[in-house]
Scaffold this active site. Structure first.
Site, PDB file in Angstrom:
ATOM      1  N   SER A 117       0.539  -1.247   0.135  1.00  0.00           N
ATOM      2  CA  SER A 117       0.263  -0.774  -0.126  1.00  0.00           C
ATOM      3  C   SER A 117       0.673   1.687  -0.365  1.00  0.00           C
ATOM      4  CB  SER A 117      -1.189  -0.398   1.003  1.00  0.00           C
ATOM      5  OG  SER A 117      -2.556   0.857   0.823  1.00  0.00           O
ATOM      6  N   ASP A 169     -10.495  -5.107  -3.802  1.00  0.00           N
ATOM      7  CA  ASP A 169      -9.710  -4.232  -3.530  1.00  0.00           C
ATOM      8  C   ASP A 169     -10.430  -2.453  -3.119  1.00  0.00           C
ATOM      9  OD1 ASP A 169      -7.959  -1.702  -2.113  1.00  0.00           O
ATOM     10  OD2 ASP A 169      -6.265  -3.200  -2.408  1.00  0.00           O
ATOM     11  N   HIS A 200      -8.448  -5.517  -0.172  1.00  0.00           N
ATOM     12  CA  HIS A 200      -6.757  -4.679   0.149  1.00  0.00           C
ATOM     13  C   HIS A 200      -6.256  -5.605   1.465  1.00  0.00           C
ATOM     14  CE1 HIS A 200      -4.542  -0.878  -0.612  1.00  0.00           C
ATOM     15  NE2 HIS A 200      -4.168  -0.720   0.914  1.00  0.00           N
TER      16      HIS A 200
END
Length: 218
Positions: A117, A169, A200
């Site tokens: 991320s 996601d 995610h």
């Protein structure tokens, strides 16, 4: 030199390879520590895993709340409202960790830079611009926030790249991973790109693929 505080785990004495792995927004260096036993690394692998903790900063999108973050998130407009200076600053601190590994006796081409991320956004810039050849770049569920700023170094023009993203996601939609993939291809890279039916997060199948890739580059 004041380095980022890190969690460190080794798979053997006198490591001759290193993986510097950056966590996501609001997390910590402990996040990916449990992954190591599931990577399937050989018993004779001597790898040091370095999991830095991001600094505590106010995050605009979260109402200015102070939390671990590699850079500020100002809005959901990922490309036109990016805290580029924050990313560059975190990339510089990550470069310091690479140099520390080299001072510990690990050759640069035995060092992998990884990120999930937010950490992945920093990993892109750090690895591609590092002035000495690295072993690889691994980016999970992320996006290439500094595409316009990042000019790869000649030393890492052939850098092996592993990318993975969840097709469901909701935080960083998979098209952002595809966008990064296409940009890397235009730059001449040939990334290994995988998707998984997840949100995610990471999953066991992905972790096993990461392990296989790490074995191939280290």
């Amino acid at each position: 030199m004041e380095y980022l505080e890190c969690v460190e785990k080794t798979t053997g004495e006198n490591p001759d390879a290193s993986v510097i792995w950056l966590h996501g927004l609001g997390a910590s260096g402990h996040d990916f520590e449990p992954v190591i036993p599931h990577l399937g690394l050989p018993q004779d692998a001597h790898v040091r895993f370095v999991f830095p903790h991001a600094p505590q900063i106010p995050v605009t999108l979260n109402g200015g709340m102070v939390m671990p973050a590699w850079y500020d998130i100002r809005s959901l407009d990922r490309h036109n409202d990016t805290d580029e200076q924050g990313i560059l600053a975190s990339a510089e601190r990550t470069r310091d960790l690479i140099k520390r590994e080299m001072e510990r006796g690990v050759s640069s081409d035995r060092i992998v830079i990884a990120g999930f991320s937010q950490g992945g956004a920093v990993a892109y810039h750090t690895a591609l611009t590092f002035e000495q050849p690295l072993a690889g770049l691994m980016v999970l569920s992320s996006y290439f926030a500094t595409m316009k700023l990042t000019t790869p170094s000649e030393a890492n023009r052939q850098l092996p790249v592993f990318m993975a993203h969840g097709t469901n996601d909701p935080m960083l939609p998979e098209f952002l991973g595809q966008e990064a993939l296409e940009h890397l291809r235009k730059l001449g890279y040939e990334p290994e790109y995988r998707t998984y039916p997840m949100e995610h997060e990471v999953c066991l199948e992905e972790i096993q693929a990461i392990g296989a890739w790490l074995r191939s580059v280290l």
